[in-house]
Scaffold this motif. Structure first.
Motif, PDB file in Angstrom:
ATOM      1  N   PHE A   6       0.830  -1.198   0.000  1.00  8.53           N
ATOM      2  CA  PHE A   6       0.000   0.000   0.000  1.00  8.53           C
ATOM      3  C   PHE A   6       0.866   1.251   0.000  1.00  8.53           C
ATOM      4  O   PHE A   6       0.556   2.240  -0.656  1.00  8.53           O
ATOM      5  CB  PHE A   6      -0.918   0.000   1.231  1.00  8.53           C
ATOM      6  CG  PHE A   6      -2.244  -0.652   0.987  1.00  8.53           C
ATOM      7  CD1 PHE A   6      -2.530  -1.903   1.499  1.00  8.53           C
ATOM      8  CD2 PHE A   6      -3.214  -0.018   0.208  1.00  8.53           C
ATOM      9  CE1 PHE A   6      -3.745  -2.507   1.265  1.00  8.53           C
ATOM     10  CE2 PHE A   6      -4.423  -0.626  -0.026  1.00  8.53           C
ATOM     11  CZ  PHE A   6      -4.669  -1.879   0.504  1.00  8.53           C
ATOM     12  N   ASN A  99      -6.255   2.725   9.115  1.00 11.88           N
ATOM     13  CA  ASN A  99      -6.188   1.804   8.000  1.00 11.88           C
ATOM     14  C   ASN A  99      -4.779   1.791   7.426  1.00 11.88           C
ATOM     15  O   ASN A  99      -3.885   2.455   7.936  1.00 11.88           O
ATOM     16  CB  ASN A  99      -7.222   2.188   6.920  1.00 11.88           C
ATOM     17  CG  ASN A  99      -7.067   3.621   6.488  1.00 11.88           C
ATOM     18  OD1 ASN A  99      -5.972   4.029   6.103  1.00 11.88           O
ATOM     19  ND2 ASN A  99      -8.138   4.394   6.561  1.00 11.88           N
ATOM     20  N   HIS A 196     -10.410   1.199   2.861  1.00 13.93           N
ATOM     21  CA  HIS A 196      -9.158   0.470   2.710  1.00 13.93           C
ATOM     22  C   HIS A 196      -9.232  -0.880   3.402  1.00 13.93           C
ATOM     23  O   HIS A 196      -9.844  -1.015   4.460  1.00 13.93           O
ATOM     24  CB  HIS A 196      -7.988   1.249   3.334  1.00 13.93           C
ATOM     25  CG  HIS A 196      -7.798   2.621   2.785  1.00 13.93           C
ATOM     26  ND1 HIS A 196      -7.185   2.854   1.587  1.00 13.93           N
ATOM     27  CD2 HIS A 196      -8.145   3.834   3.275  1.00 13.93           C
ATOM     28  CE1 HIS A 196      -7.154   4.165   1.364  1.00 13.93           C
ATOM     29  NE2 HIS A 196      -7.740   4.772   2.371  1.00 13.93           N
ATOM     30  N   PHE A 376      -9.392  -1.465  -2.081  1.00 16.24           N
ATOM     31  CA  PHE A 376      -9.563  -0.015  -1.982  1.00 16.24           C
ATOM     32  C   PHE A 376     -10.767   0.417  -2.793  1.00 16.24           C
ATOM     33  O   PHE A 376     -10.959  -0.009  -3.932  1.00 16.24           O
ATOM     34  CB  PHE A 376      -8.311   0.689  -2.504  1.00 16.24           C
ATOM     35  CG  PHE A 376      -8.446   2.192  -2.600  1.00 16.24           C
ATOM     36  CD1 PHE A 376      -8.351   2.981  -1.474  1.00 16.24           C
ATOM     37  CD2 PHE A 376      -8.661   2.815  -3.824  1.00 16.24           C
ATOM     38  CE1 PHE A 376      -8.472   4.364  -1.549  1.00 16.24           C
ATOM     39  CE2 PHE A 376      -8.781   4.189  -3.923  1.00 16.24           C
ATOM     40  CZ  PHE A 376      -8.682   4.965  -2.788  1.00 16.24           C
TER      41      PHE A 376
END
Length: 434
Positions: A6, A99, A196, A376
């Motif tokens: 991420f 997140n 997320h 996402f």
């Protein structure tokens, strides 16, 4: 997806949008998120605080009978409305869990609040008329809140009913025989933030068994046996972990489908026909439902989530929308795994970006987007429902494969908002939080 993936995706977002746009977004995210006070006399009401014992209701008979009046709705039970200012403000962001992208030294996610205004005028209709419109999902989540609805028009009666099995709310309005030009305006207020999935965080609340069973069932257009199951088994190979299986199916769908922009609407979602023909092309519903069907066929609960784009995108311009949103419906998907709960995905937008931007398989932008959209959902889209094989309350026609467009019946004949000869449909979204 691991936290470092991420972070890599976040760092590479500059490849997807101009740096000036990213700077503008950071500046906007830093602004206060308190909603503007609602003007005195405005009839907005809070949603989702109803008694669980109550069932669907409509506006009071005398108020509903007034032509051209303005009507308010508090779902399920009629009680004094929450003060408008309180209704427009979602819970403080500080109460939301962290997140994967919100690092300790970064600000917590910011909410955006939108007024979604739908205006419908029917022409060349005879006999009794009824209109149905899907509403934003009524259950609050960490990424969406439905704050209330108000409506006005020249109808004879109107209201909202809730389908607890399909977990959706639908607005309806009725006109008696002889109505010249049925007209309706519906305003819904919805708060949004990015969603997320963080693979490093376990311990989510388990989903109810009846919901998971429903998300494993076949439907009229999405079977779970035969060719669908064999395709899913080839996609996952020997993978046993359910999160990795979902990722393998997501990758297979992204690699083997084609986004077909020439089709109208969001597609039919006929998974069996797609696999039988070998033509894996279609719109967002086709691609999302293919993912859902493949997951269900190997025992992974999954569901489509139908909704509407309401704002521009930070990723690619084609993944957002502004102005008149009448054709901006879009379908995403999610699948369930124990310990993590529902994991969001959007394979259709990966394919749409490939087509719109003419991305090659090795393009760095595509690599980032493909990783990002597994886990996402961008906040520029509101979710309506995940219902399939929908039976409209009071309809004379048969069930719909899904409900994402406004529907109408005149003298027993059904049509939807894409019938521009009989239906003028405008929908727009405006920010109300600054």
């Amino acid at each position: 997806m691991k936290r470092r993936d991420f972070l890599a995706a976040s760092a590479l977002l500059s490849l997807l949008v101009p740096s000036s746009a990213l700077a503008a977004n950071k500046k906007k995210a830093a602004a206060p998120t308190a909603a503007k006070p609602v003007a005195k006399g405005a009839s907005k009401v809070a949603a989702g605080k109803a008694s669980p014992k109550a069932t669907a209701t409509k506006s009071s008979g005398r108020a509903s009978a007034r032509r051209g009046g303005r009507h308010t709705y508090r779902p399920v039970v009629e009680t004094p409305a929450t003060p408008p200012a309180a209704a427009a403000s979602p819970p403080p962001a500080a109460l939301e869990p962290r997140n994967a992208i919100s690092l300790p030294d970064e600000p917590l996610p910011q909410w955006r609040t939108y007024d979604i205004t739908s205006t419908i005028t029917l022409n060349h209709v005879k006999g009794k008329v009824r209109i149905w419109l899907p509403l934003a999902q009524y259950k609050d989540t960490l990424w969406q809140r439905s704050l209330g609805h108000s409506w006005r028009g020249n109808f004879d009666s109107a209201g909202i009913y809730r389908d607890p099995v399909a977990e959706m709310e639908v607005f309806y309005a009725d006109w008696k025989d002889g109505a010249a030009t049925p007209q309706l305006q519906l305003v819904s207020q919805v708060a949004k933030q990015d969603r997320h999935f963080d693979i490093t965080r376990r311990g989510s609340i388990a989903e109810r068994g009846e919901v998971l069973r429903r998300c494993l069932q076949s439907t009229n257009l999405v079977p779970t046996d035969g060719l669908v199951r064999r395709t899913a088994e080839r996609a996952i190979g020997r993978i046993k972990d359910p999160v990795a299986q979902g990722k393998a199916i997501y990758d297979w769908v992204v690699e083997n489908t084609v986004f077909e922009s020439s089709q109208s609407g969001i597609g039919r979602g006929d998974v069996e026909a797609m696999l039988d023909s070998g033509q894996l092309s279609g719109k967002s519903a086709d691609i999302a439902l293919l993912f859902v069907g493949l997951c269900r066929s190997i025992g992974i609960p999954a569901r489509p989530v139908f909704g509407l784009r309401v704002d521009s995108s930070r990723l690619f311009s084609g993944l957002g929308a502004t102005g008149n949103l009448r054709v901006q419906q879009h379908c995403r998907a999610e699948f369930y795994t124990p310990g993590y709960g529902w994991i969001p995905v959007d394979p259709a937008d990966v394919r749409k970006a490939i087509q719109d931007e003419r991305l090659s398989s090795g393009d760095a932008k595509l690599v980032v987007l493909r990783k990002l959209l597994f886990g996402f959902w961008e906040m520029n889209w509101i979710a309506y429902n995940a219902a399939q094989d929908v039976k409209l309350h009071g309809a004379s026609g048969g069930p719909l494969p899904f409900l994402v467009l406004p529907q109408a019946e005149a003298a027993g004949a059904r049509f939807d908002s894409t019938d521009t000869h009989r239906c003028s449909y405008l929908v727009n979204a405006s920010r109300v939080d600054g």
